[in-house]
Design a protein around this motif. Sequence first.
Motif, PDB file in Angstrom:
ATOM      1  N   PRO A   1     -38.186 -25.136  18.523  1.00 21.13           N
ATOM      2  CA  PRO A   1     -38.495 -25.771  17.376  1.00 21.13           C
ATOM      3  C   PRO A   1     -38.278 -25.796  15.844  1.00 21.13           C
ATOM      4  N   VAL A   2     -39.322 -26.472  15.521  1.00 24.18           N
ATOM      5  CA  VAL A   2     -38.452 -26.051  13.366  1.00 24.18           C
ATOM      6  C   VAL A   2     -40.127 -25.109  13.113  1.00 24.18           C
ATOM      7  N   VAL A   3     -39.251 -24.479  12.914  1.00 20.37           N
ATOM      8  CA  VAL A   3     -40.142 -23.446  11.161  1.00 20.37           C
ATOM      9  C   VAL A   3     -40.534 -24.338  10.269  1.00 20.37           C
ATOM     10  N   SER A   4     -42.134 -24.823   9.867  1.00 16.74           N
ATOM     11  CA  SER A   4     -42.375 -25.304   9.266  1.00 16.74           C
ATOM     12  C   SER A   4     -43.428 -25.000   8.482  1.00 16.74           C
ATOM     13  N   VAL A   5     -43.725 -24.844   7.500  1.00 19.69           N
ATOM     14  CA  VAL A   5     -44.998 -24.206   6.194  1.00 19.69           C
ATOM     15  C   VAL A   5     -46.052 -25.947   5.830  1.00 19.69           C
ATOM     16  N   ARG A   6     -47.357 -25.507   5.949  1.00 20.07           N
ATOM     17  CA  ARG A   6     -48.489 -26.340   5.269  1.00 20.07           C
ATOM     18  C   ARG A   6     -48.894 -26.313   4.152  1.00 20.07           C
ATOM     19  N   VAL A   7     -48.868 -27.440   3.720  1.00 21.03           N
ATOM     20  CA  VAL A   7     -48.968 -27.824   2.065  1.00 21.03           C
ATOM     21  C   VAL A   7     -49.966 -26.952   1.543  1.00 21.03           C
ATOM     22  N   LYS A   8     -51.076 -26.262   1.889  1.00 19.96           N
ATOM     23  CA  LYS A   8     -51.904 -25.221   1.780  1.00 19.96           C
ATOM     24  C   LYS A   8     -51.418 -23.608   1.660  1.00 19.96           C
ATOM     25  N   ASP A   9     -49.884 -23.285   2.478  1.00 22.38           N
ATOM     26  CA  ASP A   9     -50.135 -22.253   2.369  1.00 22.38           C
ATOM     27  C   ASP A   9     -49.507 -21.260   1.730  1.00 22.38           C
ATOM     28  N   SER A  10     -49.017 -20.661   0.420  1.00 21.65           N
ATOM     29  CA  SER A  10     -48.848 -19.490   0.395  1.00 21.65           C
ATOM     30  C   SER A  10     -46.809 -19.545   0.415  1.00 21.65           C
ATOM     31  N   VAL A  11     -46.450 -19.784  -1.244  1.00 25.82           N
ATOM     32  CA  VAL A  11     -45.482 -19.215  -1.134  1.00 25.82           C
ATOM     33  C   VAL A  11     -45.280 -18.121  -0.556  1.00 25.82           C
ATOM     34  N   LYS A  12     -45.681 -17.025  -0.643  1.00 23.35           N
ATOM     35  CA  LYS A  12     -45.837 -16.071  -0.039  1.00 23.35           C
ATOM     36  C   LYS A  12     -45.549 -15.836   1.839  1.00 23.35           C
ATOM     37  N   LYS A  13     -46.146 -16.925   2.666  1.00 19.52           N
ATOM     38  CA  LYS A  13     -46.305 -17.160   3.906  1.00 19.52           C
ATOM     39  C   LYS A  13     -45.050 -17.633   3.751  1.00 19.52           C
TER      40      LYS A  13
ATOM     41  N   SER B   1     -33.085 -20.165   5.424  1.00 21.26           N
ATOM     42  CA  SER B   1     -33.358 -20.489   3.938  1.00 21.26           C
ATOM     43  C   SER B   1     -33.625 -21.236   3.431  1.00 21.26           C
ATOM     44  N   GLN B   2     -34.163 -22.166   4.173  1.00 22.87           N
ATOM     45  CA  GLN B   2     -35.293 -23.685   3.714  1.00 22.87           C
ATOM     46  C   GLN B   2     -36.399 -24.033   5.019  1.00 22.87           C
ATOM     47  N   LEU B   3     -37.129 -24.516   4.695  1.00 17.90           N
ATOM     48  CA  LEU B   3     -38.539 -25.209   5.785  1.00 17.90           C
ATOM     49  C   LEU B   3     -39.130 -26.327   5.471  1.00 17.90           C
ATOM     50  N   PRO B   4     -39.215 -27.465   6.049  1.00 14.15           N
ATOM     51  CA  PRO B   4     -40.486 -28.280   6.307  1.00 14.15           C
ATOM     52  C   PRO B   4     -41.097 -28.002   5.822  1.00 14.15           C
ATOM     53  N   VAL B   5     -41.925 -29.031   4.754  1.00 14.66           N
ATOM     54  CA  VAL B   5     -43.583 -29.038   4.866  1.00 14.66           C
ATOM     55  C   VAL B   5     -44.023 -29.909   4.869  1.00 14.66           C
TER      56      VAL B   5
ATOM     57  N   GLY C   1     -41.714 -32.679   1.673  1.00 16.15           N
ATOM     58  CA  GLY C   1     -41.635 -32.351   1.424  1.00 16.15           C
ATOM     59  C   GLY C   1     -40.579 -31.216   2.241  1.00 16.15           C
ATOM     60  N   SER C   2     -40.379 -30.297   1.114  1.00 15.92           N
ATOM     61  CA  SER C   2     -39.357 -28.885   1.969  1.00 15.92           C
ATOM     62  C   SER C   2     -39.583 -27.924   0.485  1.00 15.92           C
ATOM     63  N   VAL C   3     -39.206 -26.556   0.736  1.00 12.18           N
ATOM     64  CA  VAL C   3     -39.159 -25.374  -0.129  1.00 12.18           C
ATOM     65  C   VAL C   3     -37.705 -25.177   0.521  1.00 12.18           C
ATOM     66  N   GLN C   4     -37.448 -23.843  -0.530  1.00 13.41           N
ATOM     67  CA  GLN C   4     -35.744 -23.736  -0.759  1.00 13.41           C
ATOM     68  C   GLN C   4     -36.371 -22.198  -1.125  1.00 13.41           C
ATOM     69  N   GLU C   5     -34.937 -21.193  -0.921  1.00 13.96           N
ATOM     70  CA  GLU C   5     -34.860 -20.051  -1.418  1.00 13.96           C
ATOM     71  C   GLU C   5     -34.962 -20.389  -2.703  1.00 13.96           C
ATOM     72  N   GLY C   6     -33.674 -21.363  -3.131  1.00 11.17           N
ATOM     73  CA  GLY C   6     -33.164 -21.871  -4.609  1.00 11.17           C
ATOM     74  C   GLY C   6     -34.041 -22.150  -5.325  1.00 11.17           C
ATOM     75  N   THR C   7     -35.330 -22.515  -4.907  1.00  9.22           N
ATOM     76  CA  THR C   7     -36.383 -23.020  -5.466  1.00  9.22           C
ATOM     77  C   THR C   7     -36.769 -21.658  -5.979  1.00  9.22           C
ATOM     78  N   ILE C   8     -37.542 -20.825  -4.790  1.00  9.31           N
ATOM     79  CA  ILE C   8     -38.756 -19.476  -5.250  1.00  9.31           C
ATOM     80  C   ILE C   8     -37.547 -19.079  -6.258  1.00  9.31           C
ATOM     81  N   ILE C   9     -36.392 -18.811  -6.213  1.00  7.67           N
ATOM     82  CA  ILE C   9     -35.562 -18.383  -7.312  1.00  7.67           C
ATOM     83  C   ILE C   9     -36.162 -18.414  -8.573  1.00  7.67           C
ATOM     84  N   ARG C  10     -35.479 -20.121  -8.541  1.00  2.91           N
ATOM     85  CA  ARG C  10     -35.596 -20.983  -9.978  1.00  2.91           C
ATOM     86  C   ARG C  10     -37.030 -20.650 -10.348  1.00  2.91           C
ATOM     87  N   LYS C  11     -38.119 -20.418  -9.599  1.00  2.00           N
ATOM     88  CA  LYS C  11     -39.672 -20.547 -10.121  1.00  2.00           C
ATOM     89  C   LYS C  11     -39.590 -18.750 -10.877  1.00  2.00           C
TER      90      LYS C  11
END
Length: 189
Positions: free
Chosen positions: A74-86, A97-101, A109-119
């Motif tokens: 199965p695909v590991v994913s996060v929800r829109v309302k989850d924290s970046v920490k999660k 290094s990336q997760l579908p949202v 959407g998607s969240v990636q390590e590179g996005t978090i590093i830039r933030k």
Amino acid sequence: MSLSVISGEDLRRLRVSHGLTQKEVAKKAGVSQSLVARIEAGKVDPRLSTLKKILNSIMSIKVKKTAMSVMHSPVVSVRVKDSVKKAVDLMEKHGISQLPVVDDGMIVGSVQEGTIIRKLLQSKNPEKIFRLKVGEVMEEPFTMVAPSTSIDEVLTLFTHEKPAVLVVDKGKLVGIITKIDVITSIRSE
């Protein structure tokens, strides 16, 4: 696989894993495409001889590697309302290094390590970034393909600098493919 216990869904999965369409299987087996569709849908109980013809046609055609054959599920994913920490905790736990949202089962959407590093680099208070909701930092969704999509097509999609491709079947997220998955699948041919 015993012919007496093969279901229409089993037949569909086998066909898709071989990268074949119903039309291709029907032509090779000498039956109609609509019969193959009805068998796969469980709407008709075929004769044993018909089932053998269909299975032999699938098995006789050289296997084409498909998205389904190399995806992770199965695909590991996060929800829109989850924290970046999660999201970061999940990436660390699963070595990815990336997760579908997702939001209400839909890929948004998607969240990636590179996005978090830039933030983190842009922030005067990096701890604040981890408290943000994923929806506040996410990017556009990864490209989506059907389970029967050929590996050659998936490989082409990676030229667009996306780190992953999602496999979606009937609107449901069923798998994820990363660049290394495609590279190793081609290497093993």
